[in-house]
Design a protein around this motif. Structure first.
Motif, PDB file in Angstrom:
ATOM      1  N   ASP A   1      41.666  34.462  40.791  1.00  0.00           N
ATOM      2  CA  ASP A   1      41.777  34.570  39.333  1.00  0.00           C
ATOM      3  C   ASP A   1      41.304  36.149  38.626  1.00  0.00           C
ATOM      4  OD1 ASP A   1      41.420  34.526  36.130  1.00  0.00           O
ATOM      5  OD2 ASP A   1      41.273  32.374  36.418  1.00  0.00           O
ATOM      6  N   PRO A   2      42.168  36.818  38.014  1.00  0.00           N
ATOM      7  CA  PRO A   2      41.794  38.156  37.591  1.00  0.00           C
ATOM      8  C   PRO A   2      40.390  38.185  36.767  1.00  0.00           C
ATOM      9  CG  PRO A   2      44.066  37.509  37.076  1.00  0.00           C
ATOM     10  CD  PRO A   2      43.449  36.445  37.465  1.00  0.00           C
ATOM     11  N   LYS A   3      39.982  37.225  36.175  1.00  0.00           N
ATOM     12  CA  LYS A   3      38.651  37.182  35.455  1.00  0.00           C
ATOM     13  C   LYS A   3      37.404  37.461  36.448  1.00  0.00           C
ATOM     14  CE  LYS A   3      37.871  32.109  34.971  1.00  0.00           C
ATOM     15  NZ  LYS A   3      37.975  30.988  34.371  1.00  0.00           N
TER      16      LYS A   3
ATOM     17  N   LYS B   1      36.682  42.469  44.565  1.00  0.00           N
ATOM     18  CA  LYS B   1      37.600  43.650  44.392  1.00  0.00           C
ATOM     19  C   LYS B   1      38.841  43.661  45.418  1.00  0.00           C
ATOM     20  CE  LYS B   1      37.434  48.500  45.841  1.00  0.00           C
ATOM     21  NZ  LYS B   1      36.586  49.450  46.353  1.00  0.00           N
TER      22      LYS B   1
ATOM     23  N   VAL C   1      37.867  39.454  39.192  1.00  0.00           N
ATOM     24  CA  VAL C   1      38.092  40.658  39.862  1.00  0.00           C
ATOM     25  C   VAL C   1      37.765  41.777  38.993  1.00  0.00           C
ATOM     26  CG1 VAL C   1      40.098  42.158  41.002  1.00  0.00           C
ATOM     27  CG2 VAL C   1      40.017  39.566  41.240  1.00  0.00           C
ATOM     28  N   GLY C   2      36.917  42.648  39.500  1.00  0.00           N
ATOM     29  CA  GLY C   2      36.684  43.912  38.681  1.00  0.00           C
ATOM     30  C   GLY C   2      35.715  44.921  39.421  1.00  0.00           C
ATOM     31  N   GLU C   3      35.102  45.795  38.791  1.00  0.00           N
ATOM     32  CA  GLU C   3      34.189  46.695  39.438  1.00  0.00           C
ATOM     33  C   GLU C   3      32.585  46.472  39.204  1.00  0.00           C
ATOM     34  OE1 GLU C   3      35.453  49.274  41.315  1.00  0.00           O
ATOM     35  OE2 GLU C   3      37.257  48.447  40.777  1.00  0.00           O
ATOM     36  N   ASN C   4      32.369  45.430  38.561  1.00  0.00           N
ATOM     37  CA  ASN C   4      31.027  45.263  38.088  1.00  0.00           C
ATOM     38  C   ASN C   4      30.425  44.451  39.408  1.00  0.00           C
ATOM     39  OD1 ASN C   4      31.189  46.207  35.431  1.00  0.00           O
ATOM     40  ND2 ASN C   4      32.409  44.168  34.968  1.00  0.00           N
TER      41      ASN C   4
ATOM     42  N   ASP D   1      31.574  41.147  41.114  1.00  0.00           N
ATOM     43  CA  ASP D   1      32.865  40.963  40.965  1.00  0.00           C
ATOM     44  C   ASP D   1      33.653  40.745  42.316  1.00  0.00           C
ATOM     45  OD1 ASP D   1      32.800  40.890  38.006  1.00  0.00           O
ATOM     46  OD2 ASP D   1      33.710  42.819  37.776  1.00  0.00           O
TER      47      ASP D   1
END
Length: 124
Positions: free
Chosen positions: A20-22, A32, A24-27, A30
């Motif tokens: 789920d994209p929520k 990657k 996935v991130g750079e924090n 999260d």
């Protein structure tokens, strides 16, 4: 949510579908996305090979050269031992030297009992 986990380690996870994209991130904390995997061979902790969507090989083989082939990974999963080479460093504290030496080794298929093998519908 219907995820199959094929591999998981401290800093990585391989699953059967997009996360789920929520999440996935750079924090910190999260996930990657590193690669989309076409096929993977997960023999043991830190010993696996994946082929990504661009046909690049991603190989992790702690303590062994990363020159293992796809055929060798398949052999290990099919209960066949393989031969490989690795480099080791040896210290001589009396002479103040470090020697790097090539070593031949045999990887026994039954050395990796920590994980259950999971095969696709074709038995691979």
């Amino acid at each position: 949510n219907g995820y199959k986990i094929y591999y998981c380690d401290t800093d990585s996870i391989v699953v059967n579908k997009p996360i789920d994209p929520k999440f996935v991130g750079e924090n910190i904390g999260d996930f990657k996305l590193v690669a989309k995997i076409l096929r993977g061979y997960f023999v043991s902790n830190k010993l696996y090979m994946m082929v990504d969507q661009f046909n690049n090989n991603i190989i992790r083989s702690k303590g062994i050269n990363s020159s293992l082939s796809e055929k060798q990974f398949i052999s290990l999963l099919n209960n066949v031992s393989i031969h490989s080479n690795t480099k080791i460093s040896m210290k001589n504290v009396y002479e103040g030297n470090v020697y790097i030496e090539n070593r031949s080794l045999i990887l026994n298929y039954d050395s990796f009992k920590k994980r259950n093998k999971i095969y696709d519908n074709k038995g691979r």
